[in-house]
Design an enzyme around this catalytic site. Structure first.
Site, PDB file in Angstrom:
ATOM      1  N   LYS A   1      50.586 144.831  60.448  1.00 18.36           N
ATOM      2  CA  LYS A   1      50.837 145.118  59.031  1.00 18.36           C
ATOM      3  C   LYS A   1      50.138 144.116  58.128  1.00 18.36           C
ATOM      4  O   LYS A   1      49.725 144.462  57.021  1.00 18.36           O
ATOM      5  CB  LYS A   1      52.348 145.095  58.754  1.00 18.36           C
TER       6      LYS A   1
ATOM      7  N   ASN B   1      60.514 134.258  60.622  1.00 17.29           N
ATOM      8  CA  ASN B   1      60.260 134.663  62.005  1.00 17.29           C
ATOM      9  C   ASN B   1      59.191 135.742  62.061  1.00 17.29           C
ATOM     10  O   ASN B   1      58.756 136.150  63.142  1.00 17.29           O
ATOM     11  CB  ASN B   1      61.537 135.189  62.660  1.00 17.29           C
TER      12      ASN B   1
ATOM     13  N   THR C   1      64.306 134.293  67.653  1.00 14.12           N
ATOM     14  CA  THR C   1      63.351 133.192  67.512  1.00 14.12           C
ATOM     15  C   THR C   1      64.052 131.871  67.255  1.00 14.12           C
ATOM     16  O   THR C   1      63.395 130.834  67.162  1.00 14.12           O
ATOM     17  CB  THR C   1      62.377 133.465  66.354  1.00 14.12           C
TER      18      THR C   1
ATOM     19  N   GLY D   1      55.442 136.725  61.366  1.00 15.09           N
ATOM     20  CA  GLY D   1      54.139 136.129  61.089  1.00 15.09           C
ATOM     21  C   GLY D   1      53.082 137.183  60.876  1.00 15.09           C
ATOM     22  O   GLY D   1      52.846 138.023  61.735  1.00 15.09           O
ATOM     23  N   HIS D   2      52.471 137.198  59.702  1.00 15.43           N
ATOM     24  CA  HIS D   2      51.374 138.113  59.434  1.00 15.43           C
ATOM     25  C   HIS D   2      50.065 137.334  59.540  1.00 15.43           C
ATOM     26  O   HIS D   2      49.838 136.375  58.801  1.00 15.43           O
ATOM     27  CB  HIS D   2      51.504 138.732  58.037  1.00 15.43           C
TER      28      HIS D   2
ATOM     29  N   GLN E   1      58.811 142.922  60.608  1.00 15.12           N
ATOM     30  CA  GLN E   1      59.218 143.549  61.872  1.00 15.12           C
ATOM     31  C   GLN E   1      58.866 145.049  61.853  1.00 15.12           C
ATOM     32  O   GLN E   1      57.872 145.431  61.268  1.00 15.12           O
ATOM     33  CB  GLN E   1      60.697 143.299  62.157  1.00 15.12           C
TER      34      GLN E   1
ATOM     35  N   ASP F   1      54.958 143.679  64.910  1.00 13.07           N
ATOM     36  CA  ASP F   1      53.675 143.167  65.423  1.00 13.07           C
ATOM     37  C   ASP F   1      52.597 144.245  65.434  1.00 13.07           C
ATOM     38  O   ASP F   1      51.633 144.160  66.199  1.00 13.07           O
ATOM     39  CB  ASP F   1      53.828 142.586  66.838  1.00 13.07           C
TER      40      ASP F   1
ATOM     41  N   GLY G   1      54.314 132.323  69.571  1.00 14.51           N
ATOM     42  CA  GLY G   1      53.432 132.225  70.729  1.00 14.51           C
ATOM     43  C   GLY G   1      53.960 132.950  71.952  1.00 14.51           C
ATOM     44  O   GLY G   1      53.345 132.930  73.013  1.00 14.51           O
TER      45      GLY G   1
END
Length: 432
Positions: free
Chosen positions: A16, A38, A129, A40-41, A223, A13, A301
């Site tokens: 990147k 799992n 997740t 998310g960018h 990650q 997080d 979220g």
């Protein structure tokens, strides 16, 4: 020829996605090497917000190729949904998206079994997740996984899948008391496979040929270092290699063809889920940083745990990954902070330690040593020139750079593509 790996230096997080998006215009191929949907960018471009979970964000750049490597585990439904989302935004992936024929598949039964296993752990939950990532990697390592190439031969796929499904049915009933029949998922997966058949190819051959021909490649991880299956805070980790070495293994490119490694770190630290977090802030301080930094998972979220910058973690990341240049993101989150703490080292049972503990229990018990630095209490959001940063902000960045003996090649002052500072004389400046 440029061949550059972008890797998270913390617990993921780190931003990147924005870094890769910013650089993508200067590279021909952007290649994803590990993880699943799992990760998310989030990329903001022309006022539109894109959350890409599998497809490298270079797909948002015209004429750029996006590659999903063999080290990624792919949920066909998630991939189809992402292709459709991009199509609705007017982005055509035809001829530009390439999916490894060796990448392993995630089935719905992987998600169901992961949820059951996580629930069975009770208070010892890992914090997954529940998207089936871990179970898909388990099947891969147990040599019973199904791959993208299998989708190209439906009769053989049905035969292989029938054996695996029978095993999963027995596992669901025997281990978790769930009387479930996963058989319908075989045809469901084959139907999805028909919609992605055109993108499946030998991506290792594609990338090596492109690099031999002088094309540039930007390798995109998922990650972060401390979530790496081998080098992270095990067992509170992901199921793949989130370090720079994952670029070579996950894409079938020799390490001798990689020319530089970029580590990405926030101006502070976050992590999601359970596990040790030495510099975690008290609730009130964490709440302010979480709200200013919008620290909620792009995919799930989930609120992220927030803490001070940890130089022990960054030194470890530098050692494990190599670090030709460091990116600092979310500097603007500290704009209201009067005093900033930076962890410079750990003590364990009263004595200083100089290596990252292998045991999660030992890391949980360390005492961080802090240095206090003055905040700047001035807005830096959207600043594009280092000369316009407050002196205290520059001093904070200089302290990080000097402590790590590493250049800071990019500073992000907001989520937008152009809210970025590239200091003169850095590697970034030479590429762009």
């Amino acid at each position: 020829m440029k061949s550059v790996v972008v890797v998270g230096a913390q617990w993921g997080d780190e931003g990147k996605g924005k870094v890769v998006d910013y650089l993508a215009g200067s590279f021909d191929y952007i290649a994803r090497c590990a993880g699943g949907h799992n990760a998310g960018h989030t990329v903001i471009f022309n006022g539109d917000r894109f959350v890409l979970q599998l497809i490298p964000c270079g797909i948002l750049r015209p004429a750029r190729h996006a590659v999903i490597g063999a080290g990624v585990v792919i949920d066909p439904e998630a991939l189809v949904n992402e292709i459709q989302m991009l199509a609705k935004a007017g982005i055509d992936v035809s001829g530009r998206l390439h999916v490894s024929n060796r990448a392993h598949l995630i089935f719905p039964y992987h998600r169901e079994l992961e949820r059951a296993a996580e629930a069975a752990r009770g208070a010892n939950k890992i914090g997954t997740t529940s998207r089936g990532i871990g179970p898909a990697y388990e099947d891969k390592m147990a040599r019973r996984g199904l791959r993208m190439c299998d989708l190209l031969d439906p009769p053989a796929f049905r035969e292989k899948a029938a054996r695996v499904v029978a095993e999963k049915n027995r596992l669901a009933k025997g281990a978790y008391g769930a009387d479930i029949d996963f058989s319908h998922e075989v045809e469901q997966t084959l139907r999805l496979g028909e919609r992605i058949r055109a993108y499946i190819t030998d991506t290792s051959a594609l990338l090596n040929s492109a690099m031999d021909g002088g094309h540039s490649v930007l390798f995109e991880g998922a990650q972060g270092t401390m979530l790496d299956i081998d080098h992270g805070t095990y067992p509170y980790v992901t199921s793949s290699n989130a370090t720079s070495g994952g670029a070579a293994t996950g894409l079938g490119v020799p390490p001798t063809k990689i020319s530089a490694v970029l580590n990405v770190s926030k101006a502070y630290t976050t992590r999601v889920g359970s596990g040790p977090f030495p510099t975690e802030m008290p609730d009130l301080e964490a709440k302010e940083v979480r709200e200013r930094g919008k620290e909620f998972g792009a995919v799930t979220g989930r609120p992220r745990r927030c803490g001070w910058l940890d130089l022990m973690v960054l030194r470890y990341a530098k050692m494990i990954n190599g670090m030709d240049s460091l990116v600092i993101t979310k500097l603007d989150v500290f704009d209201t902070q009067r005093e900033i703490q930076v962890c410079t080292g750990y003590r364990y049972k009263g004595s200083p330690i100089h290596e990252m503990p292998a045991s999660a229990e030992e890391l949980e018990s360390v005492t961080p040593e802090y240095k206090s630095l003055p905040g700047w209490c001035q807005p830096t959001y959207g600043v594009r020139d280092a000369a316009q940063l407050p002196k205290a902000a520059l001093n904070y960045l200089r302290f990080i750079s000097d402590s790590l003996d590493a250049e800071i090649g990019m500073i992000s002052t907001g989520p937008e593509r152009d809210a970025t500072i590239i200091p003169a004389g850095t590697l970034f400046a030479s590429w762009l």
